[in-house]
Motif scaffolding. Structure first.
Motif, PDB file in Angstrom:
ATOM      1  N   TYR A  19     -45.623  -6.723 -14.188  1.00 32.16           N
ATOM      2  CA  TYR A  19     -44.285  -6.511 -13.636  1.00 32.16           C
ATOM      3  C   TYR A  19     -43.317  -6.363 -14.806  1.00 32.16           C
ATOM      4  O   TYR A  19     -43.141  -7.295 -15.596  1.00 32.16           O
ATOM      5  CB  TYR A  19     -43.870  -7.682 -12.757  1.00 32.16           C
ATOM      6  CG  TYR A  19     -44.791  -7.973 -11.605  1.00 32.16           C
ATOM      7  CD1 TYR A  19     -45.235  -6.962 -10.752  1.00 32.16           C
ATOM      8  CD2 TYR A  19     -45.227  -9.268 -11.347  1.00 32.16           C
ATOM      9  CE1 TYR A  19     -46.073  -7.227  -9.691  1.00 32.16           C
ATOM     10  CE2 TYR A  19     -46.065  -9.551 -10.278  1.00 32.16           C
ATOM     11  CZ  TYR A  19     -46.480  -8.526  -9.454  1.00 32.16           C
ATOM     12  OH  TYR A  19     -47.321  -8.806  -8.398  1.00 32.16           O
ATOM     13  N   ASN A  21     -39.635  -5.441 -16.415  1.00 25.20           N
ATOM     14  CA  ASN A  21     -38.208  -5.121 -16.435  1.00 25.20           C
ATOM     15  C   ASN A  21     -38.007  -3.847 -17.256  1.00 25.20           C
ATOM     16  O   ASN A  21     -38.587  -3.713 -18.343  1.00 25.20           O
ATOM     17  CB  ASN A  21     -37.403  -6.240 -17.081  1.00 25.20           C
ATOM     18  CG  ASN A  21     -37.326  -7.498 -16.240  1.00 25.20           C
ATOM     19  OD1 ASN A  21     -37.476  -8.594 -16.756  1.00 25.20           O
ATOM     20  ND2 ASN A  21     -37.091  -7.367 -14.953  1.00 25.20           N
ATOM     21  N   HIS A  45     -39.919  -3.997 -12.260  1.00 23.76           N
ATOM     22  CA  HIS A  45     -39.412  -5.329 -11.938  1.00 23.76           C
ATOM     23  C   HIS A  45     -37.903  -5.361 -12.169  1.00 23.76           C
ATOM     24  O   HIS A  45     -37.378  -6.222 -12.881  1.00 23.76           O
ATOM     25  CB  HIS A  45     -40.125  -6.354 -12.823  1.00 23.76           C
ATOM     26  CG  HIS A  45     -39.863  -7.785 -12.447  1.00 23.76           C
ATOM     27  ND1 HIS A  45     -39.808  -8.222 -11.147  1.00 23.76           N
ATOM     28  CD2 HIS A  45     -39.675  -8.899 -13.232  1.00 23.76           C
ATOM     29  CE1 HIS A  45     -39.587  -9.524 -11.127  1.00 23.76           C
ATOM     30  NE2 HIS A  45     -39.481  -9.970 -12.382  1.00 23.76           N
ATOM     31  N   ASN A  46     -37.228  -4.353 -11.567  1.00 21.63           N
ATOM     32  CA  ASN A  46     -35.782  -4.239 -11.693  1.00 21.63           C
ATOM     33  C   ASN A  46     -35.413  -3.867 -13.137  1.00 21.63           C
ATOM     34  O   ASN A  46     -36.276  -3.697 -13.992  1.00 21.63           O
ATOM     35  CB  ASN A  46     -35.087  -5.537 -11.278  1.00 21.63           C
ATOM     36  CG  ASN A  46     -33.682  -5.323 -10.743  1.00 21.63           C
ATOM     37  OD1 ASN A  46     -33.018  -4.345 -11.059  1.00 21.63           O
ATOM     38  ND2 ASN A  46     -33.242  -6.246  -9.907  1.00 21.63           N
ATOM     39  N   ASN A  49     -33.768  -9.360 -15.047  1.00 22.85           N
ATOM     40  CA  ASN A  49     -33.809 -10.425 -14.051  1.00 22.85           C
ATOM     41  C   ASN A  49     -32.440 -10.976 -13.682  1.00 22.85           C
ATOM     42  O   ASN A  49     -32.334 -11.790 -12.777  1.00 22.85           O
ATOM     43  CB  ASN A  49     -34.699 -11.569 -14.551  1.00 22.85           C
ATOM     44  CG  ASN A  49     -36.167 -11.331 -14.228  1.00 22.85           C
ATOM     45  OD1 ASN A  49     -36.534 -10.259 -13.754  1.00 22.85           O
ATOM     46  ND2 ASN A  49     -36.997 -12.313 -14.494  1.00 22.85           N
ATOM     47  N   TRP A  83     -43.143  -2.177  -6.945  1.00 24.17           N
ATOM     48  CA  TRP A  83     -41.853  -2.782  -7.315  1.00 24.17           C
ATOM     49  C   TRP A  83     -41.829  -4.223  -6.842  1.00 24.17           C
ATOM     50  O   TRP A  83     -42.102  -4.509  -5.676  1.00 24.17           O
ATOM     51  CB  TRP A  83     -40.718  -2.011  -6.665  1.00 24.17           C
ATOM     52  CG  TRP A  83     -39.330  -2.596  -6.850  1.00 24.17           C
ATOM     53  CD1 TRP A  83     -38.791  -3.660  -6.166  1.00 24.17           C
ATOM     54  CD2 TRP A  83     -38.326  -2.161  -7.774  1.00 24.17           C
ATOM     55  NE1 TRP A  83     -37.503  -3.897  -6.594  1.00 24.17           N
ATOM     56  CE2 TRP A  83     -37.191  -2.989  -7.585  1.00 24.17           C
ATOM     57  CE3 TRP A  83     -38.262  -1.142  -8.721  1.00 24.17           C
ATOM     58  CZ2 TRP A  83     -36.020  -2.832  -8.308  1.00 24.17           C
ATOM     59  CZ3 TRP A  83     -37.086  -0.986  -9.451  1.00 24.17           C
ATOM     60  CH2 TRP A  83     -35.985  -1.816  -9.243  1.00 24.17           C
ATOM     61  N   LEU A  84     -41.510  -5.125  -7.755  1.00 22.64           N
ATOM     62  CA  LEU A  84     -41.197  -6.506  -7.430  1.00 22.64           C
ATOM     63  C   LEU A  84     -39.804  -6.766  -7.968  1.00 22.64           C
ATOM     64  O   LEU A  84     -39.587  -6.750  -9.176  1.00 22.64           O
ATOM     65  CB  LEU A  84     -42.202  -7.462  -8.067  1.00 22.64           C
ATOM     66  CG  LEU A  84     -41.909  -8.948  -7.869  1.00 22.64           C
ATOM     67  CD1 LEU A  84     -42.147  -9.364  -6.428  1.00 22.64           C
ATOM     68  CD2 LEU A  84     -42.741  -9.801  -8.810  1.00 22.64           C
ATOM     69  N   SER A  86     -36.202  -8.708  -8.899  1.00 19.78           N
ATOM     70  CA  SER A  86     -35.876 -10.012  -9.480  1.00 19.78           C
ATOM     71  C   SER A  86     -35.402 -10.942  -8.366  1.00 19.78           C
ATOM     72  O   SER A  86     -34.498 -10.618  -7.604  1.00 19.78           O
ATOM     73  CB  SER A  86     -34.794  -9.857 -10.544  1.00 19.78           C
ATOM     74  OG  SER A  86     -33.694  -9.108 -10.055  1.00 19.78           O
ATOM     75  N   ASP A 108     -41.641  -8.162  -2.514  1.00 20.14           N
ATOM     76  CA  ASP A 108     -40.485  -9.039  -2.338  1.00 20.14           C
ATOM     77  C   ASP A 108     -40.500  -9.866  -1.054  1.00 20.14           C
ATOM     78  O   ASP A 108     -39.506 -10.524  -0.749  1.00 20.14           O
ATOM     79  CB  ASP A 108     -39.198  -8.208  -2.368  1.00 20.14           C
ATOM     80  CG  ASP A 108     -38.922  -7.615  -3.732  1.00 20.14           C
ATOM     81  OD1 ASP A 108     -39.260  -8.277  -4.736  1.00 20.14           O
ATOM     82  OD2 ASP A 108     -38.382  -6.502  -3.810  1.00 20.14           O
ATOM     83  N   TYR A 131     -46.225 -11.996  -2.578  1.00 19.53           N
ATOM     84  CA  TYR A 131     -46.229 -12.657  -3.883  1.00 19.53           C
ATOM     85  C   TYR A 131     -46.542 -14.126  -3.632  1.00 19.53           C
ATOM     86  O   TYR A 131     -45.719 -14.852  -3.080  1.00 19.53           O
ATOM     87  CB  TYR A 131     -44.857 -12.476  -4.523  1.00 19.53           C
ATOM     88  CG  TYR A 131     -44.736 -12.912  -5.963  1.00 19.53           C
ATOM     89  CD1 TYR A 131     -45.403 -12.225  -6.976  1.00 19.53           C
ATOM     90  CD2 TYR A 131     -43.913 -13.979  -6.314  1.00 19.53           C
ATOM     91  CE1 TYR A 131     -45.251 -12.596  -8.304  1.00 19.53           C
ATOM     92  CE2 TYR A 131     -43.767 -14.356  -7.639  1.00 19.53           C
ATOM     93  CZ  TYR A 131     -44.436 -13.662  -8.631  1.00 19.53           C
ATOM     94  OH  TYR A 131     -44.293 -14.032  -9.942  1.00 19.53           O
ATOM     95  N   HIS A 178     -46.577 -15.619 -16.316  1.00 18.64           N
ATOM     96  CA  HIS A 178     -45.555 -15.017 -17.161  1.00 18.64           C
ATOM     97  C   HIS A 178     -45.963 -15.164 -18.622  1.00 18.64           C
ATOM     98  O   HIS A 178     -46.460 -16.217 -19.025  1.00 18.64           O
ATOM     99  CB  HIS A 178     -44.203 -15.697 -16.937  1.00 18.64           C
ATOM    100  CG  HIS A 178     -43.655 -15.520 -15.554  1.00 18.64           C
ATOM    101  ND1 HIS A 178     -44.174 -16.173 -14.453  1.00 18.64           N
ATOM    102  CD2 HIS A 178     -42.635 -14.749 -15.094  1.00 18.64           C
ATOM    103  CE1 HIS A 178     -43.495 -15.816 -13.373  1.00 18.64           C
ATOM    104  NE2 HIS A 178     -42.552 -14.963 -13.734  1.00 18.64           N
TER     105      HIS A 178
END
Length: 222
Positions: A19, A21, A45-46, A49, A83-84, A86, A108, A131, A178
């Motif tokens: 994911y 950004n 991921h946007n 965040n 797409w995930l 934030s 999401d 998720y 992460h």
């Protein structure tokens, strides 16, 4: 953390779903290129965040989505299919805006065990891939600072239950991590153990979100 994790995945024969950004494409483009070079998956991921789509106008939301996806594609050479957002932040128009940019799945909505398909206002379909929070390092190793083995125990015990249920119908489990959390040396030991644990069970499909979404669409599920 990125380099440690991607080496770990390669050593154990699995592909990561990263994911990403879009700001990472500006600041650390070499990481995106390396992930693609090694055959891993990039998903949007946007932009960053600290942007939540419900707090901006409809026009700005469309711009953020389009710009994020296009920048990742420009840097990596691969256009994201997933797409995930934030903070799982969406508006009533988010899924439609995503589909117009070629996105086929969204993460999401953590409200079910299995992926499912929803129809959109533009007559397209979007696969929702939940998720899973129970196997998410940010909830376990992040603010609470439990030992990473707590994450591993959660993942293994959930896997055991789902594997038994999978004798009746397919089940789904993801392992969310992460680079700035389980990407530390202490975390990589338990990630390695998690991969090797599930590889000890026949019939488990170790795959990425894109492949899950493509499979789901091929089944024509509603």
């Amino acid at each position: 953390g990125f380099w440690r994790l991607i080496d770990l995945f390669d050593e154990n024969g699995v592909k990561g779903c990263w994911y990403t950004n879009a700001i990472m494409a500006e600041r650390f483009p070499e990481t995106l290129r390396e992930a693609v070079r090694r055959g891993h998956e990039l998903d949007a991921h946007n932009w960053s965040n600290n942007i939540h789509l419900p707090s901006v106008s409809a026009e700005i939301e469309r711009l953020i989505i389009r710009h994020s996806i296009e920048l990742i594609e420009k840097v990596s050479g691969v256009r994201p299919l997933g797409w995930l957002g934030s903070g799982w932040a969406t508006t009533p128009d988010t899924l439609t805006n995503l589909s117009e940019q070629g996105i086929i799945w969204n993460g999401d909505y953590p409200i079910d065990d299995l992926p499912y398909t929803v129809g959109l206002k533009n007559n397209k379909k979007m696969v929702i891939i939940p998720y899973i929070r129970e196997s998410n390092d940010i909830a376990i190793y992040g603010p609470h600072r439990h030992h990473p083995r707590v994450w591993l125990d959660n993942f293994k015990e959930a896997s055991d239950v789902l594997y038994r249920e999978g004798e009746k119908f397919p089940q789904f489990l993801d392992a969310a991590m992460h680079a700035w959390l389980l990407g530390h040396p202490l975390g990589t030991k338990v990630i390695r153990e998690a991969i090797r644990y599930t590889k000890g069970f026949p019939g488990v499909w170790h795959t990425t979100q894109n492949e899950v979404a493509k499979y789901w669409l091929q089944q024509n599920y509603d």
